[in-house]
Motif scaffolding. Structure first.
Motif, short mmCIF file in Angstrom:
data_model
loop_
_atom_site.label_atom_id
_atom_site.label_comp_id
_atom_site.label_asym_id
_atom_site.label_seq_id
_atom_site.Cartn_x
_atom_site.Cartn_y
_atom_site.Cartn_z
N PHE A 164 0.85 -1.28 0.00
CA PHE A 164 0.04 0.10 -0.08
C PHE A 164 0.94 1.28 0.07
O PHE A 164 0.46 2.11 -0.74
N LEU A 165 1.87 1.34 0.78
CA LEU A 165 2.91 2.32 0.86
C LEU A 165 3.70 2.58 -0.40
O LEU A 165 3.63 3.77 -0.90
N ILE A 166 3.85 1.51 -1.05
CA ILE A 166 4.71 1.69 -2.29
C ILE A 166 3.54 2.21 -3.19
O ILE A 166 4.22 3.12 -4.03
N MET A 167 2.58 1.71 -3.50
CA MET A 167 1.58 2.28 -4.46
C MET A 167 1.15 3.56 -4.09
O MET A 167 1.04 4.47 -4.92
N PHE A 168 1.02 3.94 -2.93
CA PHE A 168 0.55 5.32 -2.59
C PHE A 168 1.72 6.40 -2.84
O PHE A 168 1.56 7.43 -3.54
N SER A 169 3.09 5.79 -2.72
CA SER A 169 4.14 6.88 -2.95
C SER A 169 4.27 6.89 -4.46
O SER A 169 4.60 7.99 -4.94
#
Length: 269
Positions: free
Chosen positions: A33-38
């Motif tokens: 989720f953090l990677i996709m959000f970034s």
């Protein structure tokens, strides 16, 4: 009954035994989720999502001025075509894509068409023995215009006897720049025909020029007391020869016109 009561207990024991697996799954999901959000935020900032530039109107500008003008607006341009429009200044932008006032992204390329710097040459057609009204329309199909008229004695009125470009006689097949004015020598139908000088005083300049041509007279010098930007805005306040003193002159002679925007200079009739 006892077996049913033991089911929740057994499930709890199973889940407690697998808690590290669930923790790893949740951690992996959080990292994804953090990677996709970034990535989303980076792409949003990189593409400037939602930010647009209004395309300026480039028509009428010269290609030399476009580079500096568009750099300041974070836009680019490419010349994709050129056309020749005799009534437009050479080298200016005549068409653009996208059109003015459209919304585009930064660094968008604008595709433009400019008016040619050098007029293309056309092969001059045969005009001799044709009548003046026909020749006027015929020359327009070649992108040429009728210039000065000279009348010479000839039995056929308005028959084309010769054609000129920049003072020299031209013949069919000569290459002439498109948009050029072609002087014509016409027959007067009688020989040394005299015409009445029309009164041009008070007329807008464009109307005065039309009246001269309709009277088989040529435009002489046009003298203005200020730069002429719109012929309809300037009116004739004096002409030479004056119709009051020289009532008749030969066909093809020139009449000088004095124009102004100051209506107080125009004599009252």
């Amino acid at each position: 009954m006892a077996e049913l009561k033991s089911i929740p207990h057994n499930i709890w024991i199973f889940l407690r035994g697998k808690k590290f697996v669930f923790i790893n799954i949740l951690a992996a999901a959080g990292i994804i989720f953090l990677i996709m959000f970034s990535v989303y935020k980076y792409l949003d900032a990189y593409t400037k999502h939602g930010e647009t530039i209004t395309v300026p109107d480039l028509r009428g500008m010269t290609s030399e001025k476009l580079s500096d003008f568009l750099v300041d607006k974070h836009l680019k341009f490419i010349i994709i075509d050129s056309v020749f429009l005799a009534k437009k200044p050479k080298g200016i932008v005549v068409e653009q894509d996208p059109l003015p006032n459209e919304k585009v992204k930064e660094n968008r390329t604008i595709y433009i068409t400019i008016n040619k710097l050098v007029a293309p040459a056309v092969k001059f057609p045969s005009l001799e023995d044709y009548s003046y009204p026909y020749v006027t329309a015929f020359l327009e199909t070649y992108g040429l215009k009728v210039g000065d008229l000279i009348y010479k004695p000839d039995l056929a009125k308005n028959r084309v006897l010769a054609a000129r470009y920049k003072g020299r006689e031209i013949r069919a097949g000569d290459m002439i720049p498109k948009g050029s004015e072609i002087g014509l020598t016409l027959g007067d139908g009688l020989g040394n025909t005299k015409v009445t000088i029309p009164s041009l005083v008070g007329l807008p300049l464009d109307e005065a020029l039309f009246v001269l041509k309709a009277s088989s007279l040529n435009k002489g010098a046009v003298i203005s007391d200020s730069p002429i930007s719109d012929t309809a805005a300037f009116r004739v306040y004096k002409q030479k020869p004056d119709p009051a003193t020289s009532a008749r002159i030969s066909q093809g002679e020139s009449v000088d016109i004095f124009v102004t925007q100051n209506l107080s200079k125009i004599p009252k009739k």
